[in-house]
Design a protein around this motif. Sequence first.
Motif, PDB file in Angstrom:
ATOM      1  N   ASP A  75       0.894  -1.226  -0.023  1.00  0.00           N
ATOM      2  CA  ASP A  75       0.105   0.043  -0.120  1.00  0.00           C
ATOM      3  C   ASP A  75       0.928   1.250  -0.008  1.00  0.00           C
ATOM      4  O   ASP A  75       0.443   2.494   0.009  1.00  0.00           O
ATOM      5  N   VAL A  76       2.073   1.035  -0.029  1.00  0.00           N
ATOM      6  CA  VAL A  76       3.100   2.191   0.176  1.00  0.00           C
ATOM      7  C   VAL A  76       3.844   2.253  -0.996  1.00  0.00           C
ATOM      8  O   VAL A  76       4.281   3.477  -1.523  1.00  0.00           O
ATOM      9  N   VAL A  77       4.335   1.433  -1.553  1.00  0.00           N
ATOM     10  CA  VAL A  77       5.205   1.178  -2.813  1.00  0.00           C
ATOM     11  C   VAL A  77       4.584   0.802  -3.955  1.00  0.00           C
ATOM     12  O   VAL A  77       3.886  -0.493  -3.859  1.00  0.00           O
ATOM     13  N   THR A  78       4.774   1.192  -4.965  1.00  0.00           N
ATOM     14  CA  THR A  78       4.149   0.680  -6.513  1.00  0.00           C
ATOM     15  C   THR A  78       5.451   0.454  -7.403  1.00  0.00           C
ATOM     16  O   THR A  78       6.269   1.418  -7.479  1.00  0.00           O
ATOM     17  N   ALA A  79       5.493  -0.536  -8.109  1.00  0.00           N
ATOM     18  CA  ALA A  79       6.578  -0.984  -8.725  1.00  0.00           C
ATOM     19  C   ALA A  79       5.914  -0.836 -10.481  1.00  0.00           C
ATOM     20  O   ALA A  79       4.997  -1.257 -10.693  1.00  0.00           O
ATOM     21  N   LEU A 156       2.248   6.551   3.164  1.00  0.00           N
ATOM     22  CA  LEU A 156       3.331   6.508   4.226  1.00  0.00           C
ATOM     23  C   LEU A 156       3.000   7.199   5.393  1.00  0.00           C
ATOM     24  O   LEU A 156       3.349   6.661   6.460  1.00  0.00           O
ATOM     25  N   ILE A 157       2.523   8.309   5.202  1.00  0.00           N
ATOM     26  CA  ILE A 157       2.536   9.286   6.287  1.00  0.00           C
ATOM     27  C   ILE A 157       1.160   8.976   6.727  1.00  0.00           C
ATOM     28  O   ILE A 157      -0.043   9.194   6.426  1.00  0.00           O
ATOM     29  N   THR A 158       0.899   8.595   8.210  1.00  0.00           N
ATOM     30  CA  THR A 158      -0.265   8.356   8.689  1.00  0.00           C
ATOM     31  C   THR A 158      -0.161   9.123  10.181  1.00  0.00           C
ATOM     32  O   THR A 158       0.626   9.725  10.610  1.00  0.00           O
ATOM     33  N   ARG A 159      -1.285   9.129  10.701  1.00  0.00           N
ATOM     34  CA  ARG A 159      -1.831   9.818  11.978  1.00  0.00           C
ATOM     35  C   ARG A 159      -1.342   9.293  13.422  1.00  0.00           C
ATOM     36  O   ARG A 159      -1.516   9.489  14.249  1.00  0.00           O
ATOM     37  N   LEU A 161       0.955   7.340  15.906  1.00  0.00           N
ATOM     38  CA  LEU A 161       2.178   7.588  16.472  1.00  0.00           C
ATOM     39  C   LEU A 161       3.055   6.509  15.963  1.00  0.00           C
ATOM     40  O   LEU A 161       3.098   5.243  16.367  1.00  0.00           O
ATOM     41  N   GLY A 162       4.373   6.605  15.700  1.00  0.00           N
ATOM     42  CA  GLY A 162       5.340   5.985  15.324  1.00  0.00           C
ATOM     43  C   GLY A 162       5.005   4.818  14.083  1.00  0.00           C
ATOM     44  O   GLY A 162       6.033   4.374  13.384  1.00  0.00           O
ATOM     45  N   ASP A 163       3.948   4.985  13.385  1.00  0.00           N
ATOM     46  CA  ASP A 163       3.803   4.172  12.251  1.00  0.00           C
ATOM     47  C   ASP A 163       4.520   4.627  11.216  1.00  0.00           C
ATOM     48  O   ASP A 163       4.934   3.857  10.440  1.00  0.00           O
ATOM     49  N   THR A 164       4.508   6.064  10.789  1.00  0.00           N
ATOM     50  CA  THR A 164       5.151   6.551   9.601  1.00  0.00           C
ATOM     51  C   THR A 164       6.627   5.789   9.783  1.00  0.00           C
ATOM     52  O   THR A 164       7.335   5.607   8.518  1.00  0.00           O
ATOM     53  N   GLY A 201       5.413  17.118  16.708  1.00  0.00           N
ATOM     54  CA  GLY A 201       6.764  16.510  17.149  1.00  0.00           C
ATOM     55  C   GLY A 201       6.819  15.078  16.245  1.00  0.00           C
ATOM     56  O   GLY A 201       8.238  14.683  15.854  1.00  0.00           O
ATOM     57  N   GLU A 202       5.864  14.452  15.861  1.00  0.00           N
ATOM     58  CA  GLU A 202       5.760  13.181  15.165  1.00  0.00           C
ATOM     59  C   GLU A 202       6.613  13.255  13.769  1.00  0.00           C
ATOM     60  O   GLU A 202       7.435  12.730  13.601  1.00  0.00           O
ATOM     61  N   MET A 203       6.258  14.331  13.178  1.00  0.00           N
ATOM     62  CA  MET A 203       6.928  14.387  11.775  1.00  0.00           C
ATOM     63  C   MET A 203       8.363  15.063  11.982  1.00  0.00           C
ATOM     64  O   MET A 203       9.111  14.690  11.123  1.00  0.00           O
ATOM     65  N   ARG A 204       8.576  15.661  13.074  1.00  0.00           N
ATOM     66  CA  ARG A 204      10.053  15.994  13.333  1.00  0.00           C
ATOM     67  C   ARG A 204      10.878  14.590  13.495  1.00  0.00           C
ATOM     68  O   ARG A 204      12.086  14.396  13.061  1.00  0.00           O
ATOM     69  N   ARG A 205      10.221  13.694  14.414  1.00  0.00           N
ATOM     70  CA  ARG A 205      10.849  12.657  14.422  1.00  0.00           C
ATOM     71  C   ARG A 205      11.088  11.646  12.966  1.00  0.00           C
ATOM     72  O   ARG A 205      12.183  10.911  12.731  1.00  0.00           O
TER      73      ARG A 205
END
Length: 330
Positions: A75-79, A156-159, A161-164, A201-205
Amino acid sequence: MATAKQMIALIKGHVLKDEEQFLSLALQVAASEARQGRQETADEIKKLVDKARSGSHPASATAIPMVRPRADLEDVVTASYPKTKLSDVVLGPAVADRLARLIRHQKQRKLLRDHGKRPMTHVLLVGPPGTGKSLSASAIAGELHLPLFRIRLDTLITRYLGDTASKLRLVFDQVHAVRGVYFFDEFDALGTQRNQAGEIGEMRRVLNSFLQFLEEENGTDSVIIGATNHPELLDRALFRRFGDVLRYVLPSDDEVVVLVQSLLDRRKSKSFDWEGIAKAGRGLSQADIVAATDDVLKDAILDGTAEVSAASIINALEMRRTSRDTASQL
C-alpha cells in the motif's frame, strides 16, 4: 544473524522455488548484518547472491528484474518497469549532463567500488510542476534496466504515532535488499523544516529517522530520488544528504521547438511557424506543451487530417495558457 521471520521466509522461498524472493531475502539478511557491524558476513552473503544471479541468469545485466514490493509495503510502494530513455526527455544541457553522470556512475559502479569510491546514488530534483522531474526518474530506471519504485507518501504518512517511521524503515530495508530506483515525489510532505511553526513532534521524528536512513550504507547501490515543487520548505539538512541537487526550469524557446518537433513526427505541414510556436509556448511547462500538442494530434486523427498546422498548435498552447491563468486565479 537472520531473524526467525527471515528464516521462515527464506525456507518458504526455497520450497516454492521462488529464486528471486529467496535471493532478495538473503540480501535483506546481509543488510541487517551490515547494520549490526558484521560487514564481513554481509559481504560474503552478497558475493554468494551475485554469484547465484550471474550463474542462473546470464542476461541479468540487461534484463529488467521483475520484482514487486514486499507484502507489507504493497500500500506504500508501487513498482513499474519503464522503457523511457534520457533521449525521450527534453532537458536543459546542465540537467541532462548531470543525469548522464549519475547513470554513468551506476553503470560503472563496480569500477568505482574497486577503487574505494562510492557511486552517486542520491539525487534531489527541484522545480515547477510539469518540468520533467517524474519523467526523469522513469528515464533513469529505463537507462539502468531497473524497476522504478514510487513511494506513495499519502499512505506512508499516517496519523498513528510511530507508524510512519516504521513504514519508512521497511522502505529502506527494501532499498538495501532490492536494487532499483526509489522515487519520493512531492518530497516536501516528508522533508519539511524541523523548526517550521506548527510542525508536530511526530513529523520531526520522522524527518530525523529519514535523515538517518539516508546516511546508511547502500550496499545495493539503489538510486534514491526526491522531487519537490517547493524546495524552500525542505529542511536544510536534506540537501547535504543528496549527492546532487538538480534544478528544473520551464523550457526555453529552443526547447519548446524541440519538444513540439519530437511530438509531431511527420504530421507537420511543410511551412511551419516555429518562431510563433516558441512564443506561444513561452512560460508553459513541458507537461502543458505535451498536452496541447497531443490535443491537436488527436483532433487531426479524428478529422482524418494527414498534417497539422502551426496555427493549430499555437492556438492549443494559448488555450493552455488561458486555462492555467484561470486556475491560478481561483
